[in-house]
Design a protein around this motif. Sequence first.
Motif, PDB file in Angstrom:
ATOM      1  N   ASP A   1      15.945  19.532  77.274  1.00  0.00           N
ATOM      2  CA  ASP A   1      15.329  20.446  76.307  1.00  0.00           C
ATOM      3  C   ASP A   1      14.071  19.800  75.731  1.00  0.00           C
TER       4      ASP A   1
ATOM      5  N   LYS B   1      12.847  19.751  72.883  1.00  0.00           N
ATOM      6  CA  LYS B   1      12.970  19.098  71.566  1.00  0.00           C
ATOM      7  C   LYS B   1      13.314  17.617  71.687  1.00  0.00           C
ATOM      8  N   TYR B   2      13.853  17.202  72.840  1.00  0.00           N
ATOM      9  CA  TYR B   2      14.210  15.801  73.049  1.00  0.00           C
ATOM     10  C   TYR B   2      13.117  14.996  73.752  1.00  0.00           C
TER      11      TYR B   2
ATOM     12  N   THR C   1      12.502  10.114  71.327  1.00  0.00           N
ATOM     13  CA  THR C   1      11.834  11.007  72.256  1.00  0.00           C
ATOM     14  C   THR C   1      11.931  10.444  73.667  1.00  0.00           C
TER      15      THR C   1
END
Length: 158
Positions: free
Chosen positions: A92, A94-95, A126
């Motif tokens: 995803d 967001k990661y 991240t």
Amino acid sequence: MSNKPYFKKMMKYFSLALLLVIAYACTHHSTAQTEMPATNLPKATDTVKAQVIAVADTTPLPPVAKAVQEFSIEYIMGKFDPAQHPDFVVVDKKYADREGYFLRKDTYESFAKMWEAAKADGISLTIVSATRNFERQRAIWEGKWTGPPPYRERLECR
């Protein structure tokens, strides 16, 4: 009394010993790698056994949690498409720092838990690199000989 003559004498002996070691190493190198017969090389159909221990938290795992998985030589060498492999999922956004990364399912699940725990502690994690197949790794390696690495542009933008 000065130690200079003693020091000079010891340096001569040390230098001589070092030269002898280097001379020996240069004349007695191993050729085991080049003498390996082609019949001992692994085939693409061979499998390699590896112990995998699934770790989801810090609770000690019982001995039965160990599993033996078999991986083909093709898999180990990255000669597969993670987008088509059943053990991999898309990461995803967001990661990660960009879209298009793939991770093994178990790794992704563990990372998501770690990411949530880190976020709760005010730490930002991240993913900046993930699964690379053989062709992607080759492109990165060959790119090092033809120009600046692809990450340099991203670092200079910050």
